[in-house]
Design a protein around this motif. Structure first.
Motif: not given
Length: 330
Positions: A132-142, A174-181, A323-326
């Motif tokens: 897989w390769r990310p096409r967009s910035e959203m793909d990268l963040m996913r 938990l959102d902020r923990a994801a941000d650190l990741g 948003a990324l989980v969705k």
């Protein structure tokens, strides 16, 4: 036939599992190992147990040994399937024959980790298995969500954060923990662009490459070094936004956990900052933090944890865990 008695850790004693997990983090991640020593003993051991599973899954998927050179990638899909089977067996409190998976079964039973938590991480290995390769910035963040943000959420649960922690967006731990990741992974991607290219992998979004007028697969060519440095700058800017947001969540943790997390954040963001500082020379030699730097970061993080008044971020991250989980499930 007698069924195998169910016991967390696959029947292994806790002490030896913790020892093996400690050896894994000590060898596999010197930066995270240094930060982990700042946790309370119980939390530290649980962090090691979870890390051992993450490291082992990564090694199995990539055919590596403690994050070394990538191995044969021809049967990666089968290896990812075995990861899911062993993980499910560990969560079912059955022996797996692998200490790292038994370690996961143990820490999962102690902290309430689920197969849903594990699946979010395993999905990242599946993306690599699909070339897989990310096409967009959203793909990268996913991708960052699967390979690091989801791990951050599990780490938060290991530190005692409730799975039902659903306060406002800014305060959701938990959102902020994801941000650190996310911040950790973005720093890693910026640092490892050359190594990933050597393994025929690229996590720079295709849209970014097109914007920089770079031909497919040519981003490591010497004449594209300035464009590469510009894209690394974009990665580091994203890293900084997520790292700043993560400090809000850290402020709600117990002191020693807060200190450890702030130390890890400083160590990893320093990697991104050094990539940015080096500019076009960032990939001539691998970026790392020295032992003295780690001590310095821990000392500064101690004061931050003691004062515990994180600055208000200039902006909250555009990409959120929900948003990324969705997006990942859509």
């Amino acid at each position: 036939m007698r069924s195998t008695p169910r016991k967390a850790g696959g029947g292994r004693n806790r002490g030896p599992l913790v020892e093996k997990a400690h050896a894994a983090i000590r060898e596999g991640s010197k930066s995270f190992h240094a930060a982990s020593l700042l946790f309370s003993r119980r939390t530290r051991e649980r962090v090691w147990l979870l890390y051992a599973w993450c490291r082992r899954c990564d090694d199995i998927a990539d055919g590596q040994d403690m994050g070394g050179a990538l191995g044969d990638q021809s049967d990666i899909a089968d290896r990812v399937k075995s990861i899911r089977i062993l993980t499910a067996r560990a969560l079912d409190q059955q022996p797996t024959g692998d200490p790292a998976f038994d370690a996961f079964g143990l820490v999962a039973s102690e902290c309430g980790l689920t197969m849903e938590d594990a699946d979010a991480v395993i999905a990242g290995f599946e993306l690599d298995a699909e070339d897989w390769r990310p096409r967009s910035e959203m793909d990268l963040m996913r991708y960052c969500w699967h390979v690091a943000g989801a791990v951050g959420v599990m780490m938060a649960k290991v530190m005692g954060v409730s799975a039902h922690d659903e306060d406002t967006l800014a305060q959701n731990t938990l959102d902020r923990a994801a941000d650190l990741g996310f911040a950790f992974q973005l720093a890693n991607i910026a640092r490892d662009i050359a190594e990933d290219d050597a393994a025929d992998r690229c996590y720079l979004p295709i849209e970014w490459l097109v914007e920089e007028d770079i031909e497919p697969g040519q981003h490591m060519k010497p004449h594209h070094r300035q464009e590469l440095a510009d894209m690394a700058q974009r990665l580091v800017s994203l890293m900084e936004t997520h790292a700043a947001a993560s400090r809000i969540g850290a402020s709600r943790l117990p002191f020693r956990s807060r200190w450890a997390i702030l130390t890890a954040a400083r160590i990893y963001t320093a990697i991104g900052h050094e990539v940015r500082r080096r500019g076009t020379e960032a990939w001539d030699h691998r970026v790392y933090t020295s032992k003295l730097d780690k001590i310095r970061h821990a000392a500064i993080a101690f004061l931050e944890a003691l004062i515990n008044r994180p600055p208000e971020p200039a902006e909250m991250p555009r990409w959120t865990r929900s948003a990324l989980v969705k997006r990942a499930s859509g």
